[in-house]
Design a protein around this motif. Structure first.
Motif, PDB file in Angstrom:
ATOM      1  N   ASP A 137       1.004  -0.966  -0.020  1.00  9.69           N
ATOM      2  CA  ASP A 137      -0.112   0.306  -0.169  1.00  9.69           C
ATOM      3  C   ASP A 137       1.129   1.097  -0.044  1.00  9.69           C
ATOM      4  OD1 ASP A 137       1.232  -0.237   2.648  1.00  9.69           O
ATOM      5  OD2 ASP A 137      -0.876  -0.351   3.874  1.00  9.69           O
ATOM      6  N   ALA A 138       0.182   2.738  -0.664  1.00 13.91           N
ATOM      7  CA  ALA A 138       1.062   4.026   0.085  1.00 13.91           C
ATOM      8  C   ALA A 138       1.451   3.940   0.892  1.00 13.91           C
ATOM      9  CB  ALA A 138       0.315   4.833  -0.477  1.00 13.91           C
ATOM     10  N   ALA A 139       1.391   3.846   2.020  1.00 12.66           N
ATOM     11  CA  ALA A 139       1.921   3.689   3.502  1.00 12.66           C
ATOM     12  C   ALA A 139       3.334   3.003   3.510  1.00 12.66           C
ATOM     13  CB  ALA A 139       0.583   3.520   4.448  1.00 12.66           C
ATOM     14  N   TYR A 140       3.325   1.556   2.939  1.00 10.90           N
ATOM     15  CA  TYR A 140       5.120   1.048   2.674  1.00 10.90           C
ATOM     16  C   TYR A 140       5.639   1.787   1.819  1.00 10.90           C
ATOM     17  CZ  TYR A 140       8.044  -2.520   0.690  1.00 10.90           C
ATOM     18  OH  TYR A 140       9.373  -3.399   0.949  1.00 10.90           O
ATOM     19  N   VAL A 141       4.859   2.356   0.600  1.00 15.48           N
ATOM     20  CA  VAL A 141       6.199   3.040   0.118  1.00 15.48           C
ATOM     21  C   VAL A 141       6.844   4.137   0.351  1.00 15.48           C
ATOM     22  CG1 VAL A 141       6.169   3.941  -2.948  1.00 15.48           C
ATOM     23  CG2 VAL A 141       4.511   2.375  -2.104  1.00 15.48           C
ATOM     24  N   GLU A 142       5.602   5.002   0.592  1.00 18.38           N
ATOM     25  CA  GLU A 142       6.222   6.475   1.683  1.00 18.38           C
ATOM     26  C   GLU A 142       6.603   5.917   2.808  1.00 18.38           C
ATOM     27  OE1 GLU A 142       2.442   7.897   2.993  1.00 18.38           O
ATOM     28  OE2 GLU A 142       1.721   7.813   0.993  1.00 18.38           O
ATOM     29  N   GLU A 143       7.142   5.010   3.518  1.00 20.66           N
ATOM     30  CA  GLU A 143       7.697   4.488   4.393  1.00 20.66           C
ATOM     31  C   GLU A 143       9.259   4.238   4.376  1.00 20.66           C
ATOM     32  OE1 GLU A 143       6.698   1.181   7.083  1.00 20.66           O
ATOM     33  OE2 GLU A 143       9.702   0.855   7.292  1.00 20.66           O
ATOM     34  N   LYS A 144       9.658   3.198   2.855  1.00 19.71           N
ATOM     35  CA  LYS A 144      10.250   3.211   2.669  1.00 19.71           C
ATOM     36  C   LYS A 144      11.302   3.880   1.588  1.00 19.71           C
ATOM     37  CE  LYS A 144      10.286  -1.592   4.218  1.00 19.71           C
ATOM     38  NZ  LYS A 144      11.205  -1.646   5.317  1.00 19.71           N
ATOM     39  N   PHE A 145      10.688   4.611   0.695  1.00 21.45           N
ATOM     40  CA  PHE A 145      11.042   5.732  -0.055  1.00 21.45           C
ATOM     41  C   PHE A 145      10.420   6.788  -0.241  1.00 21.45           C
ATOM     42  CE2 PHE A 145      10.887   1.140  -2.642  1.00 21.45           C
ATOM     43  CZ  PHE A 145      11.910   0.815  -2.207  1.00 21.45           C
ATOM     44  N   GLY A 146      10.147   7.223   0.876  1.00 25.08           N
ATOM     45  CA  GLY A 146       9.923   8.862   1.566  1.00 25.08           C
ATOM     46  C   GLY A 146      10.862   9.380   0.420  1.00 25.08           C
ATOM     47  N   ALA A 147      11.531  10.078   1.010  1.00 22.84           N
ATOM     48  CA  ALA A 147      12.752  11.131   0.458  1.00 22.84           C
ATOM     49  C   ALA A 147      12.207  10.964  -1.026  1.00 22.84           C
ATOM     50  CB  ALA A 147      13.916  10.317   0.505  1.00 22.84           C
ATOM     51  N   MET A 148      12.578  10.128  -1.998  1.00 17.46           N
ATOM     52  CA  MET A 148      12.507   9.943  -3.421  1.00 17.46           C
ATOM     53  C   MET A 148      10.899  10.214  -3.302  1.00 17.46           C
ATOM     54  SD  MET A 148      14.074   7.942  -5.722  1.00 17.46           S
ATOM     55  CE  MET A 148      13.975   6.413  -5.649  1.00 17.46           C
ATOM     56  N   LEU A 149       9.379  10.093  -3.063  1.00 21.63           N
ATOM     57  CA  LEU A 149       8.861  10.203  -2.986  1.00 21.63           C
ATOM     58  C   LEU A 149       7.809  11.802  -2.698  1.00 21.63           C
ATOM     59  CD1 LEU A 149       6.042   6.940  -2.160  1.00 21.63           C
ATOM     60  CD2 LEU A 149       6.482   7.996  -4.358  1.00 21.63           C
ATOM     61  N   ASN A 150       8.761  12.270  -1.934  1.00 14.38           N
ATOM     62  CA  ASN A 150       8.035  13.682  -2.022  1.00 14.38           C
ATOM     63  C   ASN A 150       8.799  14.049  -2.718  1.00 14.38           C
ATOM     64  OD1 ASN A 150       6.885  14.401  -0.120  1.00 14.38           O
ATOM     65  ND2 ASN A 150       8.789  13.934   1.836  1.00 14.38           N
ATOM     66  N   ALA A 151      10.383  13.815  -3.510  1.00 12.59           N
ATOM     67  CA  ALA A 151      11.245  14.986  -4.324  1.00 12.59           C
ATOM     68  C   ALA A 151      10.370  14.669  -5.892  1.00 12.59           C
ATOM     69  CB  ALA A 151      13.009  14.403  -4.429  1.00 12.59           C
ATOM     70  N   PHE A 152       9.871  13.317  -5.525  1.00 16.18           N
ATOM     71  CA  PHE A 152       9.356  13.513  -6.759  1.00 16.18           C
ATOM     72  C   PHE A 152       7.763  14.800  -6.850  1.00 16.18           C
ATOM     73  CE2 PHE A 152      11.762   9.410  -8.653  1.00 16.18           C
ATOM     74  CZ  PHE A 152      12.094   9.730  -8.728  1.00 16.18           C
ATOM     75  N   LYS A 153       7.110  14.747  -5.815  1.00 18.56           N
ATOM     76  CA  LYS A 153       6.172  15.791  -5.503  1.00 18.56           C
ATOM     77  C   LYS A 153       6.812  16.989  -6.676  1.00 18.56           C
ATOM     78  CE  LYS A 153       3.777  12.839  -2.593  1.00 18.56           C
ATOM     79  NZ  LYS A 153       4.083  12.197  -0.964  1.00 18.56           N
ATOM     80  N   PHE A 154       7.791  17.276  -6.306  1.00 16.40           N
ATOM     81  CA  PHE A 154       7.930  18.845  -6.339  1.00 16.40           C
ATOM     82  C   PHE A 154       8.410  18.809  -8.306  1.00 16.40           C
ATOM     83  CE2 PHE A 154       8.706  17.829  -1.662  1.00 16.40           C
ATOM     84  CZ  PHE A 154       6.978  19.125  -1.904  1.00 16.40           C
ATOM     85  N   GLY A 155       8.457  18.626  -8.839  1.00 18.04           N
ATOM     86  CA  GLY A 155       8.738  18.762 -10.140  1.00 18.04           C
ATOM     87  C   GLY A 155      10.281  17.943 -10.398  1.00 18.04           C
ATOM     88  N   ALA A 156       9.671  16.447 -10.893  1.00 11.71           N
ATOM     89  CA  ALA A 156      10.688  15.848 -10.884  1.00 11.71           C
ATOM     90  C   ALA A 156      10.923  15.777 -12.170  1.00 11.71           C
ATOM     91  CB  ALA A 156      10.599  14.420 -10.314  1.00 11.71           C
ATOM     92  N   PRO A 157      12.039  15.556 -13.387  1.00 14.00           N
ATOM     93  CA  PRO A 157      12.483  16.213 -14.341  1.00 14.00           C
ATOM     94  C   PRO A 157      12.338  14.730 -14.640  1.00 14.00           C
ATOM     95  CG  PRO A 157      14.153  16.728 -13.956  1.00 14.00           C
ATOM     96  CD  PRO A 157      12.948  16.523 -12.532  1.00 14.00           C
ATOM     97  N   PRO A 158      11.827  14.171 -16.213  1.00 10.91           N
ATOM     98  CA  PRO A 158      11.782  12.682 -16.343  1.00 10.91           C
ATOM     99  C   PRO A 158      13.679  12.246 -16.507  1.00 10.91           C
ATOM    100  CG  PRO A 158      11.333  13.988 -18.538  1.00 10.91           C
ATOM    101  CD  PRO A 158      11.011  14.443 -17.266  1.00 10.91           C
ATOM    102  N   HIS A 159      13.690  11.078 -16.917  1.00 10.58           N
ATOM    103  CA  HIS A 159      15.479  11.102 -16.031  1.00 10.58           C
ATOM    104  C   HIS A 159      15.535   9.651 -16.813  1.00 10.58           C
ATOM    105  CE1 HIS A 159      14.658  11.063 -12.369  1.00 10.58           C
ATOM    106  NE2 HIS A 159      14.907  10.174 -11.705  1.00 10.58           N
ATOM    107  N   ALA A 160      17.186   9.495 -16.948  1.00  9.99           N
ATOM    108  CA  ALA A 160      17.789   7.670 -17.236  1.00  9.99           C
ATOM    109  C   ALA A 160      19.108   8.176 -17.133  1.00  9.99           C
ATOM    110  CB  ALA A 160      17.240   7.402 -18.661  1.00  9.99           C
ATOM    111  N   GLY A 161      19.463   6.862 -16.406  1.00  9.48           N
ATOM    112  CA  GLY A 161      21.101   7.059 -16.431  1.00  9.48           C
ATOM    113  C   GLY A 161      21.899   4.973 -16.914  1.00  9.48           C
TER     114      GLY A 161
END
Length: 586
Positions: free
Chosen positions: A507-531
């Motif tokens: 569920d969403a809570a699990y994802v937020e717990e594990k990848f909170g920093a990334m998810l948060n960041a992605f909410k503030f205008g993450a450009p598409p990216h690849a590497g």
RNA sequence: GGGCCCGUGGUGUAGUGGCCUAACAUGCCUCCCUGUCACGGAGGAGAUCGCCGGUUCAAAUCCGGUCGGGCCCGCCA
């Protein structure tokens, strides 16, 4: 004037000083020669009793291998007949006048020589002596040149080098972490990064156009000949505003091409670095990292042999599996014991056995031939394209297992039969990896590689009826059968991330717990990216043509994760543990 | 966690039931040698055959265990 062996030939007639190790001493009684080794090669010192004072000559008599000395004398051109083209300063010699003993050396545990190699165990225990060997000196220098080659390329292409933390967080996915207890926060732990994956994606959110780094990565997994224990290096890179993995691949291609051709002086099997789908790689070569330097492709006989008389085959096909074969050219004469060894290997790879046939006078024969009709046998010969004197090896099981077994045998035989040309590099991109895979142990589906890749088709793509059919925009660079880089178009959309995990029941809570920093960041205008992250040790191994990564690293751990030289890991003081609030149970 | 292979002077190897009082190469020590370059010559020291136990009249050799090393499977976002 202090100079080096490589420069001494330009100093004929001058008085110079050289310093280094005694490589060998050839004492002719009245006349003594010493090969002095410095970082640039050998210089022959000639010591004549009438040219040095008595104490100096006595000192010379006392010199032993690997003593550290400094010698001063006149550079003299050698007679034509005495020149030695095998050493860097072979056209001259230094007629010694003064000698300074800088340090003595006890007899070494092994000789510093490229010709007589000790066991790896002994070499690693005394790695600093092993590194004195010209071959290892070359390796270290070459590796530095390789780094500099790559750095220039990355800079030329507008990549910015940025360091990311070594003290990071444990991540739930992937390899086992190295944990570090926190003193300031008892009960909590840092983890050494398995890769700077999340940091580099956050750099993209941070407005960095293109990032790269020679990243140290840490994984606590059992090592292999092509896998270091503990720490290893990746050319970690990421590009913003890239939605198509082809852009990243195109960026890396010229680098690989130049490294193979200009840097390593080898030939590329296919200069275009072909793209092959994961399915193709598995079906044709039984591996997601095929070595294309030789053929021996897997031939699918499932539809032809569905109703053959050999139960092992027909039952496998009936159960939804496959029957495939590889042709081992000209090996019909393989001995019983060799076949037994191959069978052992097949079993280890998961096969029940290894049926085989040989081709004689256009006909497939073997102890199992009696189970097949003449028609079946000729279809086998025809479809595999086998000819007289060839050996056919079969696999019959689930499609995955057959691929794995025959792919493993194919690679093994490629080595055994010398089919892998050491001067050729097969480089290709394997693309379209499955986004999800069936985890047999856990009896559920799980991420195929990592949860950060973009599923092809995006949000809608995840709606596919058969979740196992969804492919990730993920790609691996394969060089000579080694996985040498892994990359992906990243998932930069929180909604897709939630959904991708949702498919697995998180569920969403699990994802937020594990990848909170990334998810948060992605909410503030993450450009598409690849590497991608090319493995620096492994690529260097391919470029230099060795088959063990420990050969291209200065101080590697052994197969048990032990540093034989430094004796790590080791126990620590009680006081240190106390400070960290840790007690050992073993 | 599992499978296979290896362990013999400092180093690298040979020897796989008695011919082993353990061989060869190299290194080490002593002496001789004025053109070697992996110098050469003469002599010498150096190994309880990883360790423990067993089988046998007899074990480096066979068996069991153990320790160390290598390769592979599992594992490796």
């Amino acid at each position: 004037m202090r100079i080096f062996s490589k420069d001494i030939q330009n100093k004929v007639g001058e008085t110079v000083t050289v310093a280094g190790w005694v490589q060998s001493r050839r004492d002719h009684g009245g006349l003594v020669f010493i090969d002095l080794r410095d970082h640039s090669g050998l210089t022959q010192l000639t010591i004549r009793p009438d040219e040095v004072d008595k104490p100096t000559f006595e000192m010379v008599e006392g010199l032993r291998d690997e003593f550290v000395i400094e010698a001063t004398g006149q550079v003299v051109e050698r007679d034509e007949s005495l020149k030695n083209p095998n050493i860097v300063s072979g056209s001259v010699e230094l007629v010694m006048q003064n000698l300074r003993l800088l340090n003595k050396a006890e007899p070494l545990p092994f000789q510093v020589s490229d010709e007589n190699l000790s066991s790896e165990e002994t070499r690693l225990k005394y790695r600093y002596l092993d590194l004195r060997r010209p071959h290892m000196q070359d390796m270290l220098k070459k590796r530095a040149a390789y780094y500099s080659f790559i750095r220039s390329y990355m800079e030329a292409n507008d990549f910015t080098e940025i360091a990311t933390p070594i003290l990071a967080n444990s991540s739930p996915e992937g390899a086992r972490d190295f944990l570090l207890p926190s003193r300031l926060h008892p009960g909590k732990f840092y983890a050494l990064p398995q890769a700077p994956q999340q940091f580099k994606q956050l750099l993209m959110v941070g407005g960095v156009h293109r990032y790269y780094q020679f990243a140290t990565c840490f994984r606590d997994e059992d090592p292999r000949a092509d896998r270091l224990y503990g720490d290893f290096y990746q050319l970690d890179m990421e590009m913003s505003f890239v939605e198509d993995g082809e852009v990243v691949r195109n960026m890396i291609d010229p680098l690989v091409k130049n490294l193979v051709k200009d840097f390593a002086g080898k030939t590329l099997l296919d200069e275009d670095l072909p793209r092959m789908t994961f399915d193709d790689a598995m079906n044709r070569f039984g591996s997601d990292k095929p070595d294309l330097r030789f053929g021996m492709e897997l031939v699918d006989l499932s539809s032809e042999l569905a109703s053959c008389g050999f139960g092992v085959f027909s039952k496998a096909i009936e159960g939804g599996g496959s029957v495939k074969a590889i042709v081992v050219s000209g090996k019909a004469d393989m001995s019983r014991s060799q076949l037994d060894k191959l069978t052992e290997r097949a079993k280890q790879l998961g096969a029940g056995g290894m049926p085989y046939m040989t081709i004689e006078a256009g006909k497939a024969t073997s102890s199992i031939a009696k189970f097949f009709s003449d028609e079946d046998l000729s279809v086998i010969v025809e479809k595999t394209g086998a000819s007289d004197g060839d050996l056919l090896l079969f696999g019959a099981d689930s499609r995955e297992k057959v691929n794995k077994v025959l792919g493993g045998l194919r690679s093994h035989l490629g080595d055994e039969l010398g089919l892998k040309d050491p001067n050729v590099v097969s480089a290709l991109w394997v693309v379209d990896f499955p986004f999800y895979e069936w985890d047999e142990a856990a009896k559920k589906i799980d991420f195929g590689h990592n949860p950060f890749s973009m599923p092809k088709g995006g949000l809608e793509g995840l709606d596919a009826e058969d979740k196992l059919s969804i492919v990730a925009d993920q790609y691996d660079l394969v060089m000579n059968g080694y996985e040498c880089a892994s990359g992906a178009v990243r998932n930069h959309d929180p909604e897709i991330m939630y959904k991708a995990f949702g498919v697995l029941g998180y569920d969403a809570a699990y994802v937020e717990e594990k990848f909170g920093a990334m998810l948060n960041a992605f909410k503030f205008g993450a450009p598409p990216h690849a590497g991608a992250a090319p493995g620096l040790d492994r690529i260097f191994m391919v470029l230099t043509g060795v088959d063990n990564v420990r050969e291209v690293v200065a101080f590697p751990k052994n197969g048990s994760g032990v540093d034989l030289m430094m004796q790590s890991p080791s126990r620590v003081d009680e006081q240190q543990l106390k400070e960290l609030g840790i007690s050992c149970t073993s």
